[in-house]
Design a protein around this motif. Structure first.
Motif, PDB file in Angstrom:
ATOM      1  N   PRO A   6      -5.798  75.191  11.382  1.00 61.31           N
ATOM      2  CA  PRO A   6      -6.888  74.406  10.785  1.00 61.31           C
ATOM      3  C   PRO A   6      -7.597  75.158   9.666  1.00 61.31           C
ATOM      4  N   THR A   7      -8.109  74.393   8.702  1.00 62.06           N
ATOM      5  CA  THR A   7      -8.917  74.987   7.637  1.00 62.06           C
ATOM      6  C   THR A   7     -10.300  75.308   8.191  1.00 62.06           C
ATOM      7  N   GLN A   8     -11.107  75.935   7.376  1.00 58.29           N
ATOM      8  CA  GLN A   8     -12.456  76.339   7.765  1.00 58.29           C
ATOM      9  C   GLN A   8     -13.273  75.148   8.285  1.00 58.29           C
ATOM     10  N   LYS A   9     -13.109  73.982   7.685  1.00 60.76           N
ATOM     11  CA  LYS A   9     -13.859  72.790   8.091  1.00 60.76           C
ATOM     12  C   LYS A   9     -13.634  72.410   9.550  1.00 60.76           C
ATOM     13  N   LEU A  10     -12.476  72.745  10.081  1.00 63.91           N
ATOM     14  CA  LEU A  10     -12.116  72.314  11.429  1.00 63.91           C
ATOM     15  C   LEU A  10     -12.173  73.423  12.480  1.00 63.91           C
ATOM     16  N   ILE A  36     -10.637  65.428   5.498  1.00 62.61           N
ATOM     17  CA  ILE A  36     -11.069  64.868   4.224  1.00 62.61           C
ATOM     18  C   ILE A  36     -11.867  63.595   4.507  1.00 62.61           C
ATOM     19  N   VAL A  37     -12.604  63.147   3.522  1.00 65.14           N
ATOM     20  CA  VAL A  37     -13.379  61.920   3.671  1.00 65.14           C
ATOM     21  C   VAL A  37     -13.052  61.006   2.496  1.00 65.14           C
ATOM     22  N   VAL A  38     -12.692  59.760   2.819  1.00 66.79           N
ATOM     23  CA  VAL A  38     -12.399  58.750   1.811  1.00 66.79           C
ATOM     24  C   VAL A  38     -13.205  57.506   2.177  1.00 66.79           C
ATOM     25  N   ASP A  39     -13.980  57.005   1.242  1.00 72.72           N
ATOM     26  CA  ASP A  39     -14.848  55.850   1.494  1.00 72.72           C
ATOM     27  C   ASP A  39     -15.732  56.074   2.723  1.00 72.72           C
ATOM     28  N   ARG A  40     -16.257  57.246   2.853  1.00 73.96           N
ATOM     29  CA  ARG A  40     -17.135  57.647   3.953  1.00 73.96           C
ATOM     30  C   ARG A  40     -16.448  57.580   5.316  1.00 73.96           C
ATOM     31  N   ARG A  41     -15.118  57.612   5.326  1.00 78.79           N
ATOM     32  CA  ARG A  41     -14.359  57.605   6.577  1.00 78.79           C
ATOM     33  C   ARG A  41     -13.568  58.902   6.672  1.00 78.79           C
ATOM     34  N   PRO A  42     -13.780  59.670   7.745  1.00 80.25           N
ATOM     35  CA  PRO A  42     -13.075  60.942   7.880  1.00 80.25           C
ATOM     36  C   PRO A  42     -11.608  60.755   8.270  1.00 80.25           C
ATOM     37  N   LEU A  43     -10.766  61.554   7.642  1.00 75.46           N
ATOM     38  CA  LEU A  43      -9.333  61.549   7.910  1.00 75.46           C
ATOM     39  C   LEU A  43      -8.862  62.975   8.129  1.00 75.46           C
ATOM     40  N   LEU A  44      -7.750  63.113   8.813  1.00 71.04           N
ATOM     41  CA  LEU A  44      -7.089  64.410   8.940  1.00 71.04           C
ATOM     42  C   LEU A  44      -5.806  64.356   8.130  1.00 71.04           C
ATOM     43  N   LEU A  45      -5.604  65.379   7.335  1.00 69.74           N
ATOM     44  CA  LEU A  45      -4.381  65.517   6.556  1.00 69.74           C
ATOM     45  C   LEU A  45      -3.667  66.760   7.062  1.00 69.74           C
ATOM     46  N   LEU A  46      -2.449  66.591   7.515  1.00 69.12           N
ATOM     47  CA  LEU A  46      -1.634  67.694   8.007  1.00 69.12           C
ATOM     48  C   LEU A  46      -0.428  67.864   7.107  1.00 69.12           C
ATOM     49  N   VAL A  47       0.020  69.103   6.941  1.00 72.64           N
ATOM     50  CA  VAL A  47       1.206  69.401   6.142  1.00 72.64           C
ATOM     51  C   VAL A  47       2.009  70.478   6.866  1.00 72.64           C
ATOM     52  N   PRO A  58      -6.630  58.979  11.142  1.00 67.85           N
ATOM     53  CA  PRO A  58      -8.089  58.971  11.284  1.00 67.85           C
ATOM     54  C   PRO A  58      -8.551  60.225  12.038  1.00 67.85           C
ATOM     55  N   ALA A  59      -9.707  60.731  11.669  1.00 65.82           N
ATOM     56  CA  ALA A  59     -10.231  61.953  12.297  1.00 65.82           C
ATOM     57  C   ALA A  59     -11.027  61.593  13.542  1.00 65.82           C
ATOM     58  N   ARG A  60     -10.359  61.014  14.500  1.00 61.93           N
ATOM     59  CA  ARG A  60     -10.981  60.689  15.784  1.00 61.93           C
ATOM     60  C   ARG A  60     -10.504  61.686  16.825  1.00 61.93           C
ATOM     61  N   ASP A  61     -11.397  62.109  17.667  1.00 67.27           N
ATOM     62  CA  ASP A  61     -11.060  63.008  18.768  1.00 67.27           C
ATOM     63  C   ASP A  61     -10.210  64.196  18.272  1.00 67.27           C
ATOM     64  N   VAL A  62     -10.763  64.923  17.332  1.00 58.18           N
ATOM     65  CA  VAL A  62     -10.059  66.039  16.698  1.00 58.18           C
ATOM     66  C   VAL A  62      -9.652  67.100  17.722  1.00 58.18           C
ATOM     67  N   SER A  63     -10.471  67.308  18.736  1.00 54.87           N
ATOM     68  CA  SER A  63     -10.170  68.351  19.724  1.00 54.87           C
ATOM     69  C   SER A  63      -8.874  68.067  20.492  1.00 54.87           C
ATOM     70  N   SER A  64      -8.425  66.803  20.532  1.00 46.73           N
ATOM     71  CA  SER A  64      -7.177  66.489  21.229  1.00 46.73           C
ATOM     72  C   SER A  64      -5.952  66.549  20.309  1.00 46.73           C
ATOM     73  N   LEU A  65      -6.145  66.938  19.062  1.00 51.29           N
ATOM     74  CA  LEU A  65      -5.035  66.994  18.109  1.00 51.29           C
ATOM     75  C   LEU A  65      -3.868  67.860  18.604  1.00 51.29           C
ATOM     76  N   ASP A 113      -4.224  69.753  -2.932  1.00 52.74           N
ATOM     77  CA  ASP A 113      -3.725  68.792  -3.927  1.00 52.74           C
ATOM     78  C   ASP A 113      -3.425  67.439  -3.298  1.00 52.74           C
ATOM     79  N   ALA A 114      -2.822  67.445  -2.115  1.00 49.54           N
ATOM     80  CA  ALA A 114      -2.531  66.186  -1.426  1.00 49.54           C
ATOM     81  C   ALA A 114      -3.830  65.472  -1.053  1.00 49.54           C
ATOM     82  N   ALA A 115      -4.830  66.224  -0.635  1.00 43.50           N
ATOM     83  CA  ALA A 115      -6.129  65.638  -0.281  1.00 43.50           C
ATOM     84  C   ALA A 115      -6.771  64.957  -1.491  1.00 43.50           C
ATOM     85  N   LYS A 116      -6.598  65.534  -2.663  1.00 38.51           N
ATOM     86  CA  LYS A 116      -7.141  64.935  -3.885  1.00 38.51           C
ATOM     87  C   LYS A 116      -6.396  63.654  -4.254  1.00 38.51           C
ATOM     88  N   ALA A 117      -5.143  63.543  -3.878  1.00 37.52           N
ATOM     89  CA  ALA A 117      -4.342  62.368  -4.211  1.00 37.52           C
ATOM     90  C   ALA A 117      -4.621  61.181  -3.293  1.00 37.52           C
TER      91      ALA A 117
END
Length: 169
Positions: A6-10, A36-47, A58-65, A113-117
């Motif tokens: 995970p990045t620092q945010k997570l 990341i957040v798009v239209d005020r909705r949190p998402l998780l981007l994995l690579v 969707p960034a729901r229940d992140v601890s169960s990822l 870069d993917a998050a920006k796209a």
């Protein structure tokens, strides 16, 4: 065993399980994740670190990822048309998940870069969770490392099946 990085945010939602300096036993390698957040909705981007294959959810229940990661990867691989036996072998290798700090700046750059796209692929205010696999597919066709020699350019939707075939057949 697979490593989730995970990045620092997570870091508060996904705490490191132990001091670990190894690599994943999987064909696709470690998985890097950012919020990341798009239209005020949190998402998780994995690579994935080896194929640069993206996952967007969707960034729901992140601890169960960590528990959900194998199923998420399996679904993405099925959408790519990967053979069931290769998916099964990758899922077996992903049986245990270790959370460790990020360490590959190149993969982190691709994650940024993917998050920006992502917002450019989503029509403002007119998307839902069912739209995310379409965006994931568009990012998977993006050429990464395009400034390198032609043989080093990575198209995740082509590289992932090839890596899985090379490793598990």
């Amino acid at each position: 065993m697979v490593i989730l990085r995970p990045t620092q945010k997570l870091r508060t939602a996904l705490r490191f399980t132990e001091a670990f300096d190894g690599e994943s036993d999987t064909a696709l390698g470690d998985w890097y994740v950012n919020r990341i957040v798009v239209d005020r909705r949190p998402l998780l981007l994995l690579v994935s670190s080896k194929a640069l294959l993206p996952l967007l959810l969707p960034a729901r229940d992140v601890s169960s990822l960590p528990e959900r990661l194998p199923a998420l990867v399996s679904t993405a691989l099925r959408r790519l048309g990967v053979a069931p036996e290769l998916i099964a072998a990758e899922m077996e290798a992903m049986a245990s998940v270790v959370i460790a700090p990020t360490r590959d700046r190149s993969v982190l750059g691709i994650l940024v870069d993917a998050a920006k796209a992502v917002p450019y692929y989503l029509e403002a205010g007119r998307w839902d969770d069912s739209t995310l696999p379409l965006v994931e597919a568009k990012i998977a066709t993006t050429p990464w490392h395009a400034s390198k020699r032609r043989s080093e350019v990575v198209f995740p939707h082509q590289v992932a099946p090839r890596i899985l075939t090379d490793r598990w057949r």
